[in-house]
Write an enzyme that holds these catalytic residues in place. Structure first.
Site, short mmCIF file in Angstrom:
data_model
loop_
_atom_site.label_atom_id
_atom_site.label_comp_id
_atom_site.label_asym_id
_atom_site.label_seq_id
_atom_site.Cartn_x
_atom_site.Cartn_y
_atom_site.Cartn_z
N SER A 178 13.69 8.19 32.27
CA SER A 178 13.40 6.92 31.61
C SER A 178 13.99 5.82 32.48
O SER A 178 15.20 5.76 32.66
CB SER A 178 14.01 6.88 30.21
N ARG A 179 13.13 4.97 33.02
CA ARG A 179 13.62 3.93 33.94
C ARG A 179 14.32 2.80 33.19
O ARG A 179 14.97 1.97 33.81
CB ARG A 179 12.46 3.41 34.79
N VAL A 180 14.16 2.76 31.87
CA VAL A 180 14.95 1.81 31.08
C VAL A 180 16.35 2.36 30.86
O VAL A 180 17.32 1.63 30.78
CB VAL A 180 14.23 1.52 29.74
#
Length: 512
Positions: free
Chosen positions: A371-373
């Site tokens: 998850s790049r968040v």
């Protein structure tokens, strides 16, 4: 003062005379209606000549009252897709441009209904009473209009919330081979949105009608249809409807987002969406590129997924979270469509066939999922207790492969393998179940603080179940403190440790 009508007679006569002169000079010039003629017709497309005033995406009407949409504009003809049956559309027939782009009905009245890609009800519950419509294609919100993605979208699935958290406004891809639980994970996420008042749109693209019926039945049995719209463009639907279905779902979600609501849109799946668009493009004689896809195949999905996001407070603070699903062939993540969508989205959840068949469900590969968040989409408490779990899971997969060589393992490696095996058991979760965030924090706190090291691997699931029951029954104050504090303070850690010690002594050791 004399108010008799005779005082105004001269003025009235002058006005009447001016009207007569203007009427005599008026010339009516009829406006040309945008009409065309069918040049040729195929299975899903038609070529039209004579349409001089037409927009890309404009709706067309044919002689048989079927609708179409202009997609190709050239100097000689207009290429249109047919959104219905082509029976009755013949060469030389009339085509009328209706002057508006493709739109779908939107609003609260759509909730609880099953509709097609044009918003027409297909659930047998009668017409939908909404006068609101919204174009299916709209520009994505600009950077200034957006707010950071920093609020968690709780899925109720332990493995997702701990390893690959999803934030409100994020675009999180679910990817994997067929029959690995992709739709199940997306549907469970929809089922678990009721406590958080998140409105959901489920778009079925190219699916079997039996599969769509199963999804609708699961949503109805759990009461989730009250906050959900199901859009179906099944495998037997025209390719044109499969092409516009995700845009229709996005438009419905945008209406809620701009009214300040949080929404979740599931596109199941974009692989079949790309296939439908490739079919239409080849029939429209567009030049094929790699794997026969047209040159704008990347833009096809980019302009859809870029519309997801979270608006700032000045614009209501609503959000649209996009969860596209992509099917791979033999786990090939480097194929054309998967790499395109991976590069557009903010992370992916990779479901592995080998894990699925070995009984690990959800079959999330912790090493290839991301998850790049990241932690911004988790509560501080979850971030604190689950931060180590991802590393332990990835390390476990590596050590597991190494241990198969049969070499002697040192104590540290054996400890890591034992811990990883228990974590794998811990993140297993039955279908259609929900774990509250505060229960997840307590479970992962127990895992990372050594409370599972003396629990047999085949008893981890029982330990977890009894712990959740104990906390709900005996230590509700601890659960409330986790929900209220949202971060692991020293006082909360002490309270959790006391509760876990008491659970082991009074419940776990004395279980029947």
């Amino acid at each position: 003062m004399n108010d008799s009508p005779h005082e105004y007679a001269p003025g009235l006569a002058r006005v009447l005379q001016e009207f007569r002169e203007e009427i005599a000079q008026f010339e009516y010039t009829p406006e040309p209606v945008s009409m065309g003629t069918v040049m040729d017709v195929g299975e899903s497309i038609v070529h039209v000549s004579g349409l001089r005033q037409v927009m890309v995406g404009e709706i067309l009407r044919f002689d048989n009252d079927s609708l179409g949409m202009a997609l190709n504009l050239t100097t000689e003809s207009v290429g249109a897709i047919i959104m219905g049956s082509n029976e009755g559309i013949v060469r030389g027939g009339n085509v009328q441009a209706l002057g508006y782009v493709a739109s779908v009905p939107v609003g609260e009245q759509m909730l609880g209904r099953v509709v097609d890609a044009l918003g027409r009800p297909v659930d047998g519950k009668g017409p939908i009473s909404t006068a609101q419509v919204r174009p299916i294609e709209r520009p994505a919100p600009g950077i200034i209009e957006r707010a950071p993605v920093d609020q968690p979208l709780t899925t109720g699935i332990k493995a997702v919330d701990a390893l690959v958290p999803i934030g409100r406004g994020q675009r999180q891809l679910i990817i994997g081979d067929r029959q690995t639980g992709k739709t199940t994970m997306a549907v469970d996420t929809i089922l678990n949105q009721r406590p958080d008042d998140v409105l959901c749109i489920y778009v079925a693209i190219g699916q079997k009608l039996s599969n769509v019926a199963q999804v609708v039945d699961a949503l109805q049995r759990s009461g989730a249809m009250e906050h959900t719209v199901v859009i179906t463009a099944e495998a037997s639907a025209p390719a044109a409807l499969q092409y516009i279905a995700p845009y229709a779902g996005c438009a419905m979600a945008e209406e809620f987002m701009h009214s300040g609501r949080d929404t979740l849109v599931v596109y199941d799946d974009l692989t079949k969406h790309a296939w439908a668009y490739r079919q239409l493009s080849l029939l429209l004689r567009r030049p094929p590129g790699r794997e026969a896809y047209p040159g704008d195949i990347f833009y096809l999905h980019a302009r859809l997924l870029e519309r997801a996001g979270r608006l700032d407070e000045l614009r209501g603070g609503g959000s649209m979270t996009a969860v596209p699903i992509v099917e791979t062939q033999l786990g090939d993540l480097a194929a054309y469509i998967p790499t395109n969508i991976i590069s557009i989205t903010d992370g992916q959840i990779y479901l592995e066939t080998e894990l699925f068949h070995s009984g690990v469900r959800p079959a999330i590969n912790a090493g290839l999922s991301v998850s790049r968040v990241g932690g911004a989409a988790q509560s501080p408490a979850m971030r604190q207790v689950a931060g180590q779990i991802r590393l332990d899971m990835a390390q476990y997969r590596e050590l597991q492969a190494f241990s198969q060589f049969g070499t002697d393992l040192d104590a540290a490696t054996q400890t890591a393998l034992n811990r990883g095996a228990r974590l794998v058991e811990l993140i297993k979760q039955p279908q259609h179940t929900y774990f509250a965030p505060e229960d997840q924090v307590a479970i992962f706190f127990a895992a990372t603080h050594g409370y599972l090291q003396n629990v047999a691997i085949d008893e981890v699931s029982e330990f977890e179940s009894l712990l959740v029951q104990y906390l709900n029954r005996e230590r509700q104050s601890v659960r409330n403190a986790i929900a209220f504090e949202r971060r692991m303070t020293p006082q909360l850690e002490n309270a959790l440790s006391l509760a876990l010690n008491d659970f082991q002594r009074t419940t776990w050791e004395n279980r029947g």
